[in-house]
Design an enzyme around this catalytic site. Structure first.
Site, PDB file in Angstrom:
ATOM      1  N   GLU A  98     148.831  76.421  58.231  1.00  0.00           N
ATOM      2  CA  GLU A  98     150.275  76.143  57.910  1.00  0.00           C
ATOM      3  C   GLU A  98     150.165  75.651  56.537  1.00  0.00           C
ATOM      4  OE1 GLU A  98     151.249  74.310  62.491  1.00  0.00           O
ATOM      5  OE2 GLU A  98     150.823  73.157  60.528  1.00  0.00           O
ATOM      6  N   CYS A 113     152.608  71.396  50.869  1.00  0.00           N
ATOM      7  CA  CYS A 113     151.462  70.856  51.507  1.00  0.00           C
ATOM      8  C   CYS A 113     150.626  71.702  52.175  1.00  0.00           C
ATOM      9  CB  CYS A 113     152.137  69.859  52.871  1.00  0.00           C
ATOM     10  SG  CYS A 113     150.892  69.262  53.824  1.00  0.00           S
ATOM     11  N   CYS A 120     140.371  70.953  62.697  1.00  0.00           N
ATOM     12  CA  CYS A 120     139.720  69.572  61.996  1.00  0.00           C
ATOM     13  C   CYS A 120     139.098  69.043  63.022  1.00  0.00           C
ATOM     14  CB  CYS A 120     141.167  68.795  61.618  1.00  0.00           C
ATOM     15  SG  CYS A 120     140.698  67.379  60.787  1.00  0.00           S
ATOM     16  N   CYS A 124     142.205  62.598  65.183  1.00  0.00           N
ATOM     17  CA  CYS A 124     143.121  61.645  64.913  1.00  0.00           C
ATOM     18  C   CYS A 124     144.029  61.604  65.975  1.00  0.00           C
ATOM     19  CB  CYS A 124     143.858  61.639  63.415  1.00  0.00           C
ATOM     20  SG  CYS A 124     142.723  61.459  62.038  1.00  0.00           S
ATOM     21  N   CYS A 127     147.856  63.166  65.501  1.00  0.00           N
ATOM     22  CA  CYS A 127     147.855  64.436  64.920  1.00  0.00           C
ATOM     23  C   CYS A 127     147.426  65.743  65.546  1.00  0.00           C
ATOM     24  CB  CYS A 127     146.982  64.330  63.528  1.00  0.00           C
ATOM     25  SG  CYS A 127     146.781  66.035  62.589  1.00  0.00           S
ATOM     26  N   GLU A 172     140.604  68.132  56.619  1.00  0.00           N
ATOM     27  CA  GLU A 172     139.772  67.234  55.935  1.00  0.00           C
ATOM     28  C   GLU A 172     139.518  67.684  54.627  1.00  0.00           C
ATOM     29  OE1 GLU A 172     139.174  64.367  53.308  1.00  0.00           O
ATOM     30  OE2 GLU A 172     139.986  63.758  55.510  1.00  0.00           O
ATOM     31  N   LEU A 227     145.742  55.918  55.353  1.00  0.00           N
ATOM     32  CA  LEU A 227     145.422  54.767  56.076  1.00  0.00           C
ATOM     33  C   LEU A 227     145.964  54.546  57.401  1.00  0.00           C
ATOM     34  CD1 LEU A 227     143.949  52.183  55.438  1.00  0.00           C
ATOM     35  CD2 LEU A 227     146.096  51.185  54.455  1.00  0.00           C
ATOM     36  N   HIS A 228     147.063  54.265  57.521  1.00  0.00           N
ATOM     37  CA  HIS A 228     147.612  54.388  58.834  1.00  0.00           C
ATOM     38  C   HIS A 228     147.308  53.159  59.750  1.00  0.00           C
ATOM     39  CE1 HIS A 228     148.637  58.085  57.577  1.00  0.00           C
ATOM     40  NE2 HIS A 228     147.579  58.843  57.952  1.00  0.00           N
ATOM     41  N   CYS A 345     152.183  68.169  61.037  1.00  0.00           N
ATOM     42  CA  CYS A 345     150.836  69.009  60.759  1.00  0.00           C
ATOM     43  C   CYS A 345     150.194  69.792  62.154  1.00  0.00           C
ATOM     44  CB  CYS A 345     149.772  68.036  60.207  1.00  0.00           C
ATOM     45  SG  CYS A 345     148.354  68.923  59.497  1.00  0.00           S
TER      46      CYS A 345
END
Length: 352
Positions: A98, A113, A120, A124, A127, A172, A227-228, A345
């Site tokens: 995407e 983006c 991935c 996470c 996500c 990543e 970070l989050h 995402c």
């Protein structure tokens, strides 16, 4: 996914100009022909050898027989009422990735983006891409293609070219390091798209040794840390990468990056209701920001199906931002875009 036949011929866009020149000279071609081919590949975005109309038919046939030119193709597109355009691209081997065009028309700012991996490996919890296995890294050319095609969308829709690129899509970037840096070289080179490196931002979940390598390689791009959460306990809960790259190690690598590049660090911080959006969380984030020149992007969460989080209320986001601003931290609040489409995402690619 249906079976896809992949050619065993070498990918012509994996060659440097010097390598392409050497190979064409060996077949009896003049040196300048390689430069012409290279311009078609990296400046004019040729999708096939047939498009290279200032080359002889014989040379085009020679290229066709000697090399492959795999390109990405638009598979599906969604347009949001707010102007955001989400594109799902199909790769030569059938995989899906995407890209998202995010326009801020009032500021003449048009950001793409881009993705760097198919899937991935970081898992996470908030996500959609994290629910997909990492199947492979994208090539530098596949990343470049996203930029080139979305730039065409931008010109067609808004009459303006892209102004910014963020490596913040699927995957990543620092785990696809060679191909990401290769794409940066092609996008910023005068023999490529000739975009200024300061317009590019690489976003990472926090791979400390690769942040240091990015600094050492002097790529000139900006760096952002997803970070989050500003303490290890909460970050371990939502981002498993933190268990092997804890906050202290990552922040030390950011200090190293700044010392080498003098570039301000961006902190991306998605707020989740009653998890990381309290004033105690803001104080922990403030302590990190004091250690390195930085700015904070507070991002409204774009929920995905079956995720354990909800987006924070506007007043909690505003209180969080005010706490940081009152202490001298540069803060931008980015409201969620593309709420009426699969803009988070990995959402669209995950539908197949």
């Amino acid at each position: 996914m249906s079976a896809v036949i992949v050619s065993t011929l070498p990918d012509i866009r994996s060659l440097s100009l010097e390598e392409l020149t050497s190979q064409l000279i060996l077949t009896g071609e003049k040196k300048f022909r390689a430069k012409q081919v290279y311009e078609w590949l990296w400046q004019k975005g040729a999708r096939s050898f047939d498009e290279m109309t200032n080359l002889s038919l014989a040379l085009r046939e020679k290229l066709f027989m000697s090399y492959r030119l795999p390109v990405i193709v638009l598979d599906k597109q969604q347009r949001s009422a707010d102007g955001t355009i989400k594109s799902r691209f199909r790769l030569h081997d059938g995989h899906l990735v995407e890209s998202v065009l995010i326009p801020v028309v009032a500021d003449d700012r048009f950001t793409v983006c881009v993705s760097s991996q198919v899937g991935c490996s970081l898992s996470c919890t908030f996500c959609a891409t994290g629910r997909m296995k990492r199947l492979r890294n994208l090539t530098a050319a596949e990343i470049y293609d996203q930029v080139y095609l979305v730039n065409e969308q931008c010109l067609e829709t808004y009459g303006k070219p892209l102004t910014n690129i963020v490596y913040m899509g699927m995957g990543e970037p620092l785990l696809a390091y060679r191909e990401v840096v290769g794409s940066i070289d092609r996008i910023t080179s005068h023999t490529g798209l000739n975009m200024a490196a300061r317009r590019l931002t690489v976003s990472t979940a926090g791979i400390a040794k690769m942040i240091r390598k990015l600094a050492d390689d002097d790529t000139k791009v900006n760096l952002a840390l997803s970070l989050h959460a500003a303490d290890d306990v909460k970050r371990n809960e939502i981002m498993p990468i933190n268990e092997s790259n804890n906050l202290e190690a990552v922040v030390e690598s950011l200090e190293y990056f700044y010392a080498k590049t003098k570039k301000r660090i961006g902190f991306e911080y998605i707020t989740f209701q009653d998890f990381n959006d309290g004033l105690d969380d803001a104080e922990k984030l403030y302590r990190i920001c004091r250690r390195v020149p930085s700015m904070v992007n507070i991002i409204e969460y774009n929920p995905i199906d079956n995720a354990p989080f909800k987006k924070s209320s506007e007043h909690r986001i505003d209180d969080f931002a005010t706490y940081l601003r009152d202490r001298g931290i540069m803060v931008t609040v980015r409201r969620s875009r593309g709420k009426d489409i699969d803009a988070a995402c990995g959402q669209l690619a995950n539908k197949e």
